[in-house]
Write an enzyme that holds these catalytic residues in place. Sequence first.
Site, PDB file in Angstrom:
ATOM      1  N   GLU A  84       0.867  -1.191   0.000  1.00 50.02           N
ATOM      2  CA  GLU A  84       0.000   0.000   0.000  1.00 50.02           C
ATOM      3  C   GLU A  84       0.895   1.229   0.000  1.00 50.02           C
ATOM      4  OE1 GLU A  84      -2.433   2.532  -0.298  1.00 50.02           O
ATOM      5  OE2 GLU A  84      -3.725   0.846   0.209  1.00 50.02           O
ATOM      6  N   ASP A 111       4.597   0.997  -4.750  1.00 48.20           N
ATOM      7  CA  ASP A 111       3.687   0.638  -5.834  1.00 48.20           C
ATOM      8  C   ASP A 111       3.727  -0.879  -6.025  1.00 48.20           C
ATOM      9  OD1 ASP A 111       2.584   0.038  -8.343  1.00 48.20           O
ATOM     10  OD2 ASP A 111       3.154   1.979  -9.174  1.00 48.20           O
ATOM     11  N   ASP A 134      -9.320   1.445  -6.726  1.00 50.34           N
ATOM     12  CA  ASP A 134      -9.897   2.728  -7.164  1.00 50.34           C
ATOM     13  C   ASP A 134     -10.529   2.539  -8.539  1.00 50.34           C
ATOM     14  OD1 ASP A 134      -8.734   4.519  -4.981  1.00 50.34           O
ATOM     15  OD2 ASP A 134      -6.957   3.505  -5.748  1.00 50.34           O
ATOM     16  N   LYS A 138     -13.937   8.473 -14.250  1.00 49.33           N
ATOM     17  CA  LYS A 138     -13.967   9.243 -15.501  1.00 49.33           C
ATOM     18  C   LYS A 138     -13.272   8.469 -16.618  1.00 49.33           C
ATOM     19  CE  LYS A 138     -14.092  13.720 -13.301  1.00 49.33           C
ATOM     20  NZ  LYS A 138     -13.270  14.727 -12.660  1.00 49.33           N
ATOM     21  N   ASP A 170     -17.257  -2.548  -5.898  1.00 50.48           N
ATOM     22  CA  ASP A 170     -18.660  -2.143  -5.734  1.00 50.48           C
ATOM     23  C   ASP A 170     -19.116  -1.374  -6.967  1.00 50.48           C
ATOM     24  OD1 ASP A 170     -17.010   0.075  -5.189  1.00 50.48           O
ATOM     25  OD2 ASP A 170     -18.690   1.104  -4.220  1.00 50.48           O
ATOM     26  N   THR A 207     -15.401  -4.304   3.962  1.00 54.37           N
ATOM     27  CA  THR A 207     -14.475  -3.233   4.350  1.00 54.37           C
ATOM     28  C   THR A 207     -15.154  -1.862   4.278  1.00 54.37           C
ATOM     29  OG1 THR A 207     -13.650  -2.865   2.111  1.00 54.37           O
ATOM     30  CG2 THR A 207     -12.499  -4.518   3.427  1.00 54.37           C
ATOM     31  N   LYS A 208     -14.405  -0.871   4.740  1.00 52.35           N
ATOM     32  CA  LYS A 208     -14.895   0.518   4.762  1.00 52.35           C
ATOM     33  C   LYS A 208     -15.396   0.956   3.381  1.00 52.35           C
ATOM     34  CE  LYS A 208     -12.451   4.789   5.150  1.00 52.35           C
ATOM     35  NZ  LYS A 208     -11.115   5.326   5.409  1.00 52.35           N
ATOM     36  N   GLU A 210     -16.416  -0.922   0.964  1.00 51.51           N
ATOM     37  CA  GLU A 210     -17.614  -1.659   0.585  1.00 51.51           C
ATOM     38  C   GLU A 210     -18.842  -1.075   1.308  1.00 51.51           C
ATOM     39  OE1 GLU A 210     -17.193  -5.807   1.251  1.00 51.51           O
ATOM     40  OE2 GLU A 210     -18.924  -6.313   0.030  1.00 51.51           O
TER      41      GLU A 210
HETATM   42  C1  LIG Z   1     -10.307   2.296  -2.742  1.00 47.60           C
HETATM   43  S1  LIG Z   1      -8.994   1.783  -1.760  1.00 47.60           S
HETATM   44  C2  LIG Z   1      -9.460   0.149  -1.216  1.00 47.60           C
HETATM   45  C3  LIG Z   1      -8.784  -0.277   0.054  1.00 47.60           C
HETATM   46  C4  LIG Z   1      -9.036  -1.691   0.548  1.00 47.60           C
HETATM   47  N1  LIG Z   1      -8.549  -2.685  -0.386  1.00 47.60           N
HETATM   48  C5  LIG Z   1     -10.483  -1.945   0.904  1.00 47.60           C
HETATM   49  O1  LIG Z   1     -11.091  -2.853   0.322  1.00 47.60           O
HETATM   50  O2  LIG Z   1     -10.989  -1.287   1.804  1.00 47.60           O
HETATM   51  C6  LIG Z   1      -7.707   1.456  -2.918  1.00 47.60           C
HETATM   52  C7  LIG Z   1      -6.324   1.522  -2.297  1.00 47.60           C
HETATM   53  O3  LIG Z   1      -5.369   1.011  -3.219  1.00 47.60           O
HETATM   54  C8  LIG Z   1      -4.166   1.738  -3.064  1.00 47.60           C
HETATM   55  N2  LIG Z   1      -3.400   1.545  -4.309  1.00 47.60           N
HETATM   56  C9  LIG Z   1      -3.819   1.840  -5.565  1.00 47.60           C
HETATM   57  N3  LIG Z   1      -2.899   1.473  -6.461  1.00 47.60           N
HETATM   58  C10 LIG Z   1      -1.876   0.923  -5.758  1.00 47.60           C
HETATM   59  C11 LIG Z   1      -0.623   0.370  -6.134  1.00 47.60           C
HETATM   60  N4  LIG Z   1      -0.258   0.297  -7.421  1.00 47.60           N
HETATM   61  N5  LIG Z   1       0.201  -0.081  -5.173  1.00 47.60           N
HETATM   62  C12 LIG Z   1      -0.158   0.012  -3.872  1.00 47.60           C
HETATM   63  N6  LIG Z   1      -1.338   0.518  -3.453  1.00 47.60           N
HETATM   64  C13 LIG Z   1      -2.179   0.974  -4.384  1.00 47.60           C
HETATM   65  C14 LIG Z   1      -4.611   3.154  -2.781  1.00 47.60           C
HETATM   66  O4  LIG Z   1      -3.629   3.893  -2.091  1.00 47.60           O
HETATM   67  C15 LIG Z   1      -5.868   2.912  -1.924  1.00 47.60           C
HETATM   68  O5  LIG Z   1      -5.568   2.949  -0.555  1.00 47.60           O
END
Ligand SMILES: C[S@@+](CC[C@H](N)C(=O)[O-])C[C@H]1O[C@@H](n2cnc3c(N)ncnc32)[C@H](O)[C@@H]1O
Length: 228
Positions: A84, A111, A134, A138, A170, A207-208, A210
Amino acid sequence: MQFDSKERQIRSFVLRKGKMTTGQRKAVEELLPKYAIDPVPDTLDFSSLFGNDNPVWLDIGFGNGESIIHAAQQHPDVNFLGIEVHLPGVGHLLIECEKLGLDNVRIIRNDAVDMMNKHMSDGCLDAVHVYFPDPWHKKRHHKRRIINPDFLALTASKLKQGGRLHYASDWEPYAIEVKELINQTPAFKNSQADGDFVDRPEWRPVTKFERRGQKLDHGSYDLIVHKI
Ligand SMILES: C[S@@+](CC[C@H](N)C(=O)[O-])C[C@H]1O[C@@H](n2cnc3c(N)ncnc32)[C@H](O)[C@@H]1O
């Protein structure tokens, strides 16, 4: 955490500063050295990093770590690697790891795509979990969606034969796109004979993100496929 900005321009996240609580800041200062893999070695050797040969489940973009916290308690004989970039979320997971004595969790703050590409040997993972990535709503941002043909090829190469890719979202349009993409990827076989979504399994808690989707009347879409 260092990124090579020249190599891969399109990333699936934007680094937000994010507010840290005092507890999260303290956890990052005091606990990160205990749970983090930093610096990341050229090739991750999970046997030595975890001190055993248990299966390794990778959680990409774990947010505040809810899914890891839940699954790591339920499956003490599995090693959990969470990757993360969002520091407050890392802090939250660290606090819970310490409170619950979760010694089967390791964290990389970077990453995940870079880490898989550069630091993982082929066939080193038993499962890859991507929960509520994420959606980049868009159209001009769709290129940032983490699930794409390159990511699927990369994941297939890092999974053992029979290893699992579990995606949940979702956001229905993204979920349908991913379902079609995965079903067209010869390296994967959908766990459902009809190639469809599956009920949420026991290892994935709500999760949050969701819950936020549920409040907006979004559905939840899980896909579980295995590497052939
Ligand atoms: C919408 S959140 C979902 C978090 C968690 N998986 C949940 O279900 O509650 C997406 C997360 O993915 C992380 N993220 C996105 N691309 C990533 C990457 N390439 N490497 C590490 N983290 C990443 C973002 O920082 C963000 O915290």
